[in-house]
Design an enzyme around this catalytic site. Structure first.
Site, PDB file in Angstrom:
ATOM      1  N   HIS A 274     -13.398  14.456  26.365  1.00 23.19           N
ATOM      2  CA  HIS A 274     -12.708  15.674  25.955  1.00 23.19           C
ATOM      3  C   HIS A 274     -11.963  16.273  27.142  1.00 23.19           C
ATOM      4  CE1 HIS A 274     -16.626  17.457  27.384  1.00 23.19           C
ATOM      5  NE2 HIS A 274     -15.770  18.291  27.962  1.00 23.19           N
TER       6      HIS A 274
HETATM    7  P1  TYD Z   1     -20.270  18.392  25.392  1.00 24.69           P
HETATM    8  O1  TYD Z   1     -19.563  19.415  26.224  1.00 24.69           O
HETATM    9  O2  TYD Z   1     -19.455  17.646  24.372  1.00 24.69           O
HETATM   10  O3  TYD Z   1     -21.042  17.374  26.346  1.00 24.69           O
HETATM   11  P2  TYD Z   1     -20.564  16.007  27.061  1.00 24.69           P
HETATM   12  O4  TYD Z   1     -19.127  16.148  27.404  1.00 24.69           O
HETATM   13  O5  TYD Z   1     -21.454  15.888  28.238  1.00 24.69           O
HETATM   14  O6  TYD Z   1     -20.817  14.886  26.111  1.00 24.69           O
HETATM   15  O7  TYD Z   1     -21.489  19.123  24.672  1.00 24.69           O
HETATM   16  C1  TYD Z   1     -22.461  18.401  23.956  1.00 24.69           C
HETATM   17  C2  TYD Z   1     -22.955  19.277  22.833  1.00 24.69           C
HETATM   18  O8  TYD Z   1     -23.566  20.457  23.364  1.00 24.69           O
HETATM   19  C3  TYD Z   1     -21.868  19.755  21.888  1.00 24.69           C
HETATM   20  O9  TYD Z   1     -22.389  19.725  20.571  1.00 24.69           O
HETATM   21  C4  TYD Z   1     -21.605  21.170  22.294  1.00 24.69           C
HETATM   22  C5  TYD Z   1     -22.932  21.624  22.862  1.00 24.69           C
HETATM   23  N1  TYD Z   1     -22.765  22.603  23.954  1.00 24.69           N
HETATM   24  C6  TYD Z   1     -23.088  23.934  23.747  1.00 24.69           C
HETATM   25  O10 TYD Z   1     -23.516  24.351  22.654  1.00 24.69           O
HETATM   26  N2  TYD Z   1     -22.917  24.833  24.782  1.00 24.69           N
HETATM   27  C7  TYD Z   1     -22.463  24.428  25.997  1.00 24.69           C
HETATM   28  O11 TYD Z   1     -22.338  25.276  26.932  1.00 24.69           O
HETATM   29  C8  TYD Z   1     -22.126  23.048  26.191  1.00 24.69           C
HETATM   30  C9  TYD Z   1     -21.602  22.551  27.524  1.00 24.69           C
HETATM   31  C10 TYD Z   1     -22.303  22.178  25.142  1.00 24.69           C
END
Ligand code: TYD
Length: 133
Positions: free
Chosen positions: A53
């Site tokens: 992302h």
């Molecule tokens: P994501 O940012 O997509 O993690 P990565 O890039 O490491 O795979 O987040 C993973 C999941 O956690 C997604 O469902 C959103 C949730 N999330 C929150 O609820 N709050 C937060 O502060 C973060 C960073 C993620």
């Protein structure tokens, strides 16, 4: 000029005999934003890349507080950046607008200091949409 991703080498206080401490204080020369959120990611298998992302407004500082993190970034023009976070004093600054793919190695624990609270509408999760905005 738009900010670019870069490694910031944080100071270490201490020595090998007792260990070290590094410090991030909000709104300083070394942390160029107000820290509104801290999160950490852990127990990610080495075979599972994360990320996939970009963010619209979010500034982040990323630290591998344990293990090694291979952090790959790409901007909209296709410029690629590869950073290896292999020491807890090495801090990766990521401005908005970078697609990221993250590889966790050696039981890495990723600590993120973020400029905004969580907001799903700040994410671009589709690569084609990111490239074509
Ligand atoms: P994501 O940012 O997509 O993690 P990565 O890039 O490491 O795979 O987040 C993973 C999941 O956690 C997604 O469902 C959103 C949730 N999330 C929150 O609820 N709050 C937060 O502060 C973060 C960073 C993620």
């Amino acid at each position: 000029m738009l900010p670019k991703p870069e490694i910031i080498q944080f100071d270490k206080i201490g020595d090998d005999a007792i260990g070290y401490i590094s410090i991030a204080e909000t709104n300083t020369e070394i942390v160029p934003f107000e820290i509104k959120r801290v999160y950490w990611t852990y127990f990610t298998p080495e075979t599972i890349p994360r990320g996939h992302h970009a963010h619209l407004e979010l500034h982040q500082l990323i630290i591998a507080v344990n293990g090694v993190i291979d952090f790959r970034l790409e901007d909209r023009d296709g410029n690629k950046f590869n950073f290896i976070l292999d020491h807890p004093s090495k801090v990766l600054y990521i401005p908005p607008g970078y697609w990221r793919t993250i590889y966790f190695k050696e039981q890495a624990v990723l600590l993120c200091l973020a400029s905004e609270i969580y907001d799903e509408s700040d994410y671009i999760r589709n690569y084609d949409e990111f490239k074509n905005r």
